[in-house]
Design a protein around this motif. Structure first.
Motif, mmCIF file in Angstrom:
data_model
loop_
_atom_site.group_PDB
_atom_site.id
_atom_site.type_symbol
_atom_site.label_atom_id
_atom_site.label_comp_id
_atom_site.label_asym_id
_atom_site.label_seq_id
_atom_site.Cartn_x
_atom_site.Cartn_y
_atom_site.Cartn_z
ATOM 1 N N SER A 190 0.910 -1.134 0.179
ATOM 2 C CA SER A 190 0.120 -0.173 0.152
ATOM 3 C C SER A 190 0.857 1.202 -0.037
ATOM 4 C CB SER A 190 -1.002 -0.095 1.253
ATOM 5 O OG SER A 190 -0.025 -0.142 2.456
ATOM 6 N N HIS A 192 -7.421 -4.744 -5.730
ATOM 7 C CA HIS A 192 -7.351 -4.625 -4.155
ATOM 8 C C HIS A 192 -7.798 -3.638 -3.570
ATOM 9 C CE1 HIS A 192 -5.077 -5.331 -0.428
ATOM 10 N NE2 HIS A 192 -5.554 -6.470 -0.676
ATOM 11 N N THR A 244 -6.460 -10.241 -9.776
ATOM 12 C CA THR A 244 -6.650 -11.050 -8.526
ATOM 13 C C THR A 244 -7.591 -12.132 -8.766
ATOM 14 O OG1 THR A 244 -8.622 -9.647 -8.126
ATOM 15 C CG2 THR A 244 -6.521 -9.030 -7.297
ATOM 16 N N ASP A 257 0.251 -3.167 -9.947
ATOM 17 C CA ASP A 257 0.404 -3.771 -8.568
ATOM 18 C C ASP A 257 0.988 -5.018 -8.686
ATOM 19 O OD1 ASP A 257 -0.460 -5.205 -6.441
ATOM 20 O OD2 ASP A 257 -2.391 -4.048 -6.074
ATOM 21 N N HIS A 270 4.995 -1.779 -7.832
ATOM 22 C CA HIS A 270 5.529 -1.918 -6.717
ATOM 23 C C HIS A 270 5.485 -3.646 -6.402
ATOM 24 C CE1 HIS A 270 1.457 -3.010 -4.883
ATOM 25 N NE2 HIS A 270 2.151 -3.822 -4.225
#
Ligand code: PLP
Ligand code: PLP
Lengths: 448, 488, 488, 448
Positions: C139, C170, C218, C243, C265
């Protein structure tokens, strides 16, 4: 109240009242006669906070030269092997670290199964069907094997090869003096046990014979040729060579013992580690120490217990097969975790790596001026050289260069390899040792 | 069920955790280096498992163990006191953990200084001047003690054959005597739980080499006649050996040396909190008087002006009892403990151990003194006490074993049971100093509740435990048809 | 019951574990050093407990946790892979563990070299040239990413307000967007589980600053239109954010940089096996393209001829997002992991993760494909897959939650449930590469057996679990009348 | 197959068959479009055996000068405090180390109760009723407090004291730029926040004010005098001073945050540690991060759950009170174990020890030629001095003597004490620093 006790002033009041005494002194006075009361505080330094103890112990540790501080080729029974991180982690788990001997099997299945697995691993390594759950360490394991032989056949003599580690020979002598056995020693010839002298030394009153594989000088003994039918054949073996060397169980050995440190245990300046002890079926009921066995519970579930306890001191007392009680369970756990980590292929690969690196190191050192081989026998992970220079001084010179070249022998060095000593380390040893020997020979030639 | 598969059963061909370091030297033909007749034909069938499997296997096994960090463990005679984690931290310092035992003593000065300091501390605690740290456990210390005694007498041209041991002695005492080639002669216990002096006087003769005594003994009782005992034994020229397993009772209060003992062993894994490891490692250093000193094992640590050294120069020494310098890692831990507590803290430890034992005894007397009377408890006890389950067995038809097994369901480790042998249905209870009053109260209440329950229905205890990973196991079957390794 | 007392409830006045170092300086009156009005009147009521009590309390608490070292933990999106203990060992080396973050970089060269090496490795794995290790979790990395995007546009004189996120995103993605002062615009999912291109085209305009995408998403699906998506977003001048929570699926197979992403990230606590610690510590380094680089956080590690250094000389930088250099201890672990596995091993990790996921999916299809159909699974999956419990709920009257709770009794950690939101009664299953086939089989069989059982009697699952330290908890009550600290 | 994976060739065959594909490539090819496949191995070094990785990492570690290698007075946010052995042991237990966030409370009671106890400890320390279960670390906790204020009152400005740690001020600026707040800074006077300037700076559009206690220069701020009713008062506090300093909850502070490293966590070159975050009741439902709450299970047993989750990102998404997900649970465990170890009396004793030693050190240094105090305010465990010599060069000289004298300020040093710095260490600092300053002043006087 210290940091490890918990009696508050209020607790103390209540507890004394419940007991019905007025003070702690009273508890002692009603037990300990006046004539033997100490009557003064112990003459010891005052207690310290945790951080101060840590710092003191750290400062003492810093005065030692560990295998992290130099490139070491010291071996001779304990070796600078790599301890995998999972071994430390498992040995530090409260559930393995802090219980005692599994007297209550229902709440000790973890420890008991570990013993069972350990016994299996040692049995596989040695190719002998019976293993106990550990003894103290290597040399005293040899003494324990002697006691087993004495109880088994009642004879009066031991024959031991001069190729057995001096600590083991000395321990056997000390213990044998107790249980009243004579000890005869057979010399080496060309680096290995003199086979003729060996067979000559064995007579009808010989209870057991003892040899070491590889022997103290690193040489591979012809164990099959030394094994005999009658007296008990005891071999002290290097467990890390057993991936590639013919195992004792296939060479006519009755009892195999050894030092387990290399199997996942730290050097710890000599201990704690563990001794392993394996034998043929014939000696099952004469084994020293704990043995875990498989069984079932009342609901039919698989479980493990300490078994064949009628051998042991707590049941059999003066007729026990050994006096051992607390052994080295935690270290044996380290051993079986290590052997699982190494695995069936790893133990062979590691043995072969040692074989190759040792051959390389032996060749490099033998090529140096003033250095020659002490024997030409096959070796696996350790070898001996003769130095044409004062040994202690050569070693000191090497250590000043950050290399510990090995153990001083009378006129030479015993050099050990582990998987942590790379070719670069060996090359450095050759350089440093070559220079040290050369310098010492010059010094001798040109006296000051 | 999969949680009782062994690691061998979990293996699958081809899996591995180990990755070999690269072969960085020129490879030579194997036959050249190691002739085929010396070589192993088939690899030992060690498990083939990945690292995650090993971790999970042993972590799960660990969960099938009860341990001191999780609960009360009043195992009599074993001194299950808290194991400070500081000790594990310092023992793991590379300067100790990775110090080779054959390192030149000049380069191991810190280790030798630590051993020296520990020897001095053990000497002060025991009141005996000379110490050897070499033995690996209590039993090993005992063996040293008996061999030293032999050497002492032999040096005086005497061959003595007998060793006196009270019937309360731990099993290692008689087993050791035999192993050292001598003969056990049992001495009786009097009605107060001490040595029967008449019996002792009768048996103490010139053929006696040694008396081995635990004091406080395995009933937790200090022998009130200790001075007389020492005199009787010394008068026949014999040696006095102190089994120091119970030293946790008396630190700073009384010392074996001052009681007249010549040899004492310490259990570093009891009094000095080396963790018990599921059955070791232990450590059994010995302290001895001047007259025994010449025979001590080698090597010995000596302090010289230029520093500490190891010497083997001791012509009368009995020699070695093991390799290297002993279980050094245990020395680090116990030395850390002694420095943490200091004189006052060690005395406090013993005092609190004795307070806790007497308190628990008093609580149990309140709760169930009739069914579980204390053996020889008229003077209270020191660090432990022994109850007899005989009335309980008579009245409630449950045995000490049943009580012990039912305690498992209450989350307690049972006391030592059926030892010492002279107490019928014995329960030997040693709470140690590191337990809280609340824990002692809970334990007393658990015992009381089990007895209440048994009065209602003894079958419950007789079939206990229920909440454990396995229940009662077939020990007889295990011994009859021993399966002591995984068949592969 | 005593096992749920808190450490505060166990305290007793006068107990202690801490012994203060001695006051070794001349004592000065307190009032002189600290005027009374600044002083605390009553000590904070921290627990008063001895060391043994602390150990026992927390060891027993630990036993009330399920953990990865003990069992299968297929928590989707979380990559619960084996945590090698080597990493704990190296992270604890004093040269790292006791290195002060403000140490002169000249005396922290090893730490900086490690960071540099890790940055280079992450760059190669992601295909993006510049790396900052600073963010403390995924995050936090996202926040960095959105702030970098703002800085990028602002530097071009543009104020863009919108961030596109697919509805499979997410929760941290939208939350981050708001926290960075921008506005979330949701993009739909097409019938294959990928981004709805039409919807994307429609929403991609000049006010869009950023598209945040998880790929594989996801659902464990790689977007087949990724090249087209990148083009659409770039065409409107927006930035593409990756992500990287699911990077474990694709190492050595494909790289975000090569797909057209500008920022990615990493979750070191997922892909690079930093242990999850019960909810952290984590670590969320980011890698960025050349055009984003000028805005990266400071300090940055630079390599100069005289060695490594930290520089804050970056005029366009967004500044700092936390103190010091980031969660360095996690860098040590993840770097150790990368060096252990190497190029081949990392690729093998991803390949095995994908193999295991597809195998488990196939097994579950065999066992219960009708009741728990896979969402969008026509092309299989990558490292995880999402089942829908909707048919199960309809047919058997048990919900995904019930299935999850019943799995607890089988000794498994349940999958992620009710996420992603767009799948009804979702079960997101990520087995990871470090599990054995046997474990996957056991898990599939456990699910099948729960479904069989529910067909007989759905109440069993509805009231599960049974064998856990506590059973279903009153969460609504907890939120209504929050008790969030021990009353004292 | 690596050492962490377990697919044997036979497994692979069976698994592919069950899946219905011929190879692993197929699994990827059906997912990853051809245009973005990497098509070459990663350009990274080959994998290494465990021992080689250990050695590489050990060699890198050896290039750092840790607090074991020098006597350090570095602080400024992280401190060389002693970590008790039980903290490490508990943090390394698999059951705490390897699970994730307790989403399944039935099998996570251990972690949840730890959070609950941690929250209680932080609440006690700060004298504020509400604590979450941890945030990343100190400075970003301040930024998170700002976000809380912004969401709470919707105002547009922050006022921050220059006495707040520069990393915190910078982090607040970076984050505030995102959520679109202006930041005004108030300078120090005589080492503490300029009270007049502070109150002048606070206006009706001020959302929150930020100060630090003790402040960056070690000075004790008069927090009560700085606290205001209206905007949110945020204080960054040093937890180890809270045994003796009046706690934020008693000084009018609404939100207390800080860096938890000192509480049982290692330095780790800056992390991982944890940030703590406590507030008044009013902010309960605006807190960032996880919060554990007490409840009961269906059988009436006490239990703990994650609670008030509707604040959080996984439920509330773009309307969440924070984006935080993974926080620092393990480090917070270290924190609560440490605080239990310290105990009610220990936290006071430790604070008083720091107070006395710091006073002694301050006096010793102030007496040196070329060294004077930067301010005269009361200090607890850290203080600032001005050096009449080039600071970096003075530090380098001290470090060459094995003493790290503290953090370089523009024209001085920030010197921190911990319980590990004894009087002897302080005396040594005085000697070494005195000599270094003298040497540098001579050098400046006599240019080469
Ligand atoms: C009284 C007594 N003596 C001797 C021993 C033997 O000690 P060890 O187990 O260390 O060999 C024990 C403990 O087991 C004991 O309790
Ligand atoms: C897809 C995805 N994105 C982002 C995150 C957030 O990462 P972190 O928990 O490290 O903040 C997670 C995991 O929790 C995730 O699964």
């Amino acid at each position: 109240m210290s940091r490890y006790t918990a009696v508050t002033p209020e607790d103390l009041r209540e507890m004394l009242a419940t007991i019905g005494v007025g003070s702690i002194d009273e508890l002692f006075d009603r037990q300990v006669p006046a004539g033997v009361r100490l009557g003064r505080p112990l003459d010891l330094p005052a207690g310290l906070p945790e951080q101060a103890v840590y710092e003191h112990l750290r400062d003492l540790a810093a005065k030692n030269t560990s295998t992290e501080d130099e490139i070491t080729f010291l071996g001779a029974g304990m070796y600078d092997t790599y301890v995998p991180a999972i071994v430390d982690m498992l040995m530090e788990r409260s559930e393995f670290l802090t219980p005692y001997t599994p007297y209550q099997p229902e709440i000790s299945q973890g420890g008991l199964q570990v013993m069972f697995e350990y016994q299996t691993a040692i049995s596989e390594l040695t190719a002998l069907p019976v293993s106990n759950a550990s003894v103290y360490e290597g040399p005293s394991a040899l003494g324990a094997a002697g006691y087993l032989a004495k109880l088994a056949n009642g004879r009066r003599r031991f024959v031991i090869s001069a190729g057995v580690h001096p600590h083991s020979r000395e321990t056997l002598r000390t213990m044998a003096h107790g249980y009243e056995m004579e000890v005869a020693e057979v010399p080496l010839r060309d680096g290995v046990t003199d086979r003729d002298a060996w067979h000559d030394a064995i007579d009808g009153d010989t209870s057991a014979v003892f040899l070491q594989q590889p022997n103290f000088l690193g040489a591979v003994e012809d164990v099959e040729a030394l094994a005999v039918d009658e007296p008990v054949v005891v071999a002290q073996v290097d467990p890390l060579t057993l991936g590639i060397l013919k195992p004792p169980g296939e060479c006519g050995v009755d009892v195999a013992v050894g030092e387990g440190q290399q199997l996942g245990n730290r050097l710890d300046y000599g201990g704690p580690s563990f001794g392993f002890f394996a034998a043929t079926e014939a000696y099952l009921r004469r084994m020293p120490g704990r043995i875990a066995g498989e069984t079932k519970d009342v609901d039919g579930r698989r479980g493990f217990v300490l078994t064949l306890q009628t051998r042991e001191q707590h049941i059999r007392r003066e007729r026990a097969t050994s006096n051992i009680c607390t052994a080295q369970a935690l270290n044996a756990l380290g051993g079986v975790v290590y052997l699982s980590w190494l695995g069936r292929r790893g133990i062979v690969e590691l043995g072969e790596l040692l074989l190759q690196r040792t051959a390389y190191a032996r060749e490099r050192l033998a090529a140096l001026d003033g250095v020659e081989l002490l024997h030409e026998q096959p070796v696996v992970r350790e070898f001996a050289v003769r130095l044409d220079a004062p040994v202690e001084r050569v070693i000191a010179r090497c250590q000043d260069q950050g290399v510990n070249p090995g153990l001083a022998l009378d006129d030479g060095l015993l050099v050990a390899l582990t998987e942590r000593r790379s070719r670069a380390d060996i090359d450095r040893l050759a350089d440093v040792l070559g220079a040290a020997v050369a310098a010492e020979r010059r010094r001798v030639e040109v006296p000051a | 069920m999969s949680d009782t598969l062994t690691i061998f059963e979990k293996g699958r061909e081809g899996r591995r955790a180990f990755v070999a370091p690269e072969l960085d030297v020129p490879e030579r033909p194997k036959d050249e280096l190691l002739p085929p007749r010396f070589r192993r034909a088939e690899a030992p069938r060690l498990p083939e498992v990945s690292e995650p499997e090993i971790v999970r296997h042993y972590v799960n096994l660990s969960k099938r163990n009860f341990d001191l960090d999780s609960g009360f463990y009043p195992l009599g005679s074993c001194t299950m006191k808290h194991n400070p984690r500081l000790h594990e931290r310092v023992a793991a310092l590379p300067g100790y953990a990775r110090l080779h035992p054959l390192q030149d003593p000049k380069r191991a000065q810190g280790a030798l200084e630590l051993m020296w300091n520990l020897e001095r501390a053990l000497s002060e605690i025991s009141g005996l001047p000379h110490v050897s740290l070499q033995p690996s456990a209590g039993s090993h210390g005992e063996l040293a003690g008996v061999l030293l005694t032999r050497a002492y007498h032999e040096d005086r041209g005497q061959t003595r054959h007998k060793v006196l041991t009270p019937d309360t002695a731990h099993g290692t005492n008689p087993a050791t005597v035999t192993m050292a080639g001598l003969e056990v002669v049992k001495v009786g216990t009097n009605e107060h739980g001490g040595v029967d002096l008449d019996d002792l006087r009768e048996k103490a003769d010139e053929d006696v080499a040694l008396l081995m005594l635990t004091n406080p003994n395995t009933l937790g009782l200090f022998d009130p006649n200790i001075e007389e005992i020492a005199k009787i034994v010394h008068d026949v020229g014999a040696i006095l050996y102190y089994d120091g397993a119970n030293l946790n009772a008396v630190m700073g209060r009384t010392r074996p040396g001052d009681m007249g003992f010549d040899i004492v062993h310490f259990n570093l894994h009891k009094t000095f909190t080396q963790p018990h490891g599921g059955g070791g490692p232990g450590s059994g250093p010995i302290a001895v008087s001047d007259r025994i000193e010449p025979y001590l094992m080698v090597p010995r640590v000596v302090k010289r002006t230029e520093g500490f050294a190891l010497t083997e120069d001791a012509p009368k020494s009995i020699g070695r009892l093991r390799g290297f310098q002993g279980n050094f890692g245990t020395f680090v831990r116990s030395y850390a403990y002694i420095r943490s507590l200091g004189a006052e803290g060690l005395q406090d430890a013993s005092e609190t151990a004795v307070l806790n034992a007497n308190y628990l005894l008093a609580r149990l007397r309140q709760e169930c003194g009739d069914l579980l009377p204390v053996a020889f408890g008229e003077r209270g006890c020191l660090h432990e006490f022994c109850l007899s389950g005989a009335p309980m067995k008579r009245e409630l038809q449950i045995k000490t074993l049943d009580l012990a097994k039912r305690l498992l369901d209450h989350g307690f480790h049972p006391p030592t049971v059926y030892f010492p042998l002279l107490v019928d249905e014995a329960l030997l209870i040693e709470p140690t100093e590191t337990e809280t009053k609340e824990t002692l109260d809970e334990f007393a209440e658990a015992i009381a509740s089990i007895l209440r329950e048994a009065r209602e229905d003894p079958e419950i205890a007789r079939n206990a435990p229920y909440d454990t990973p396995v229940r009662r196991l077939d020990e007889a079957g295990a011994a009859k048809r021993p399966v002591i390794r995984q068949p592969l």
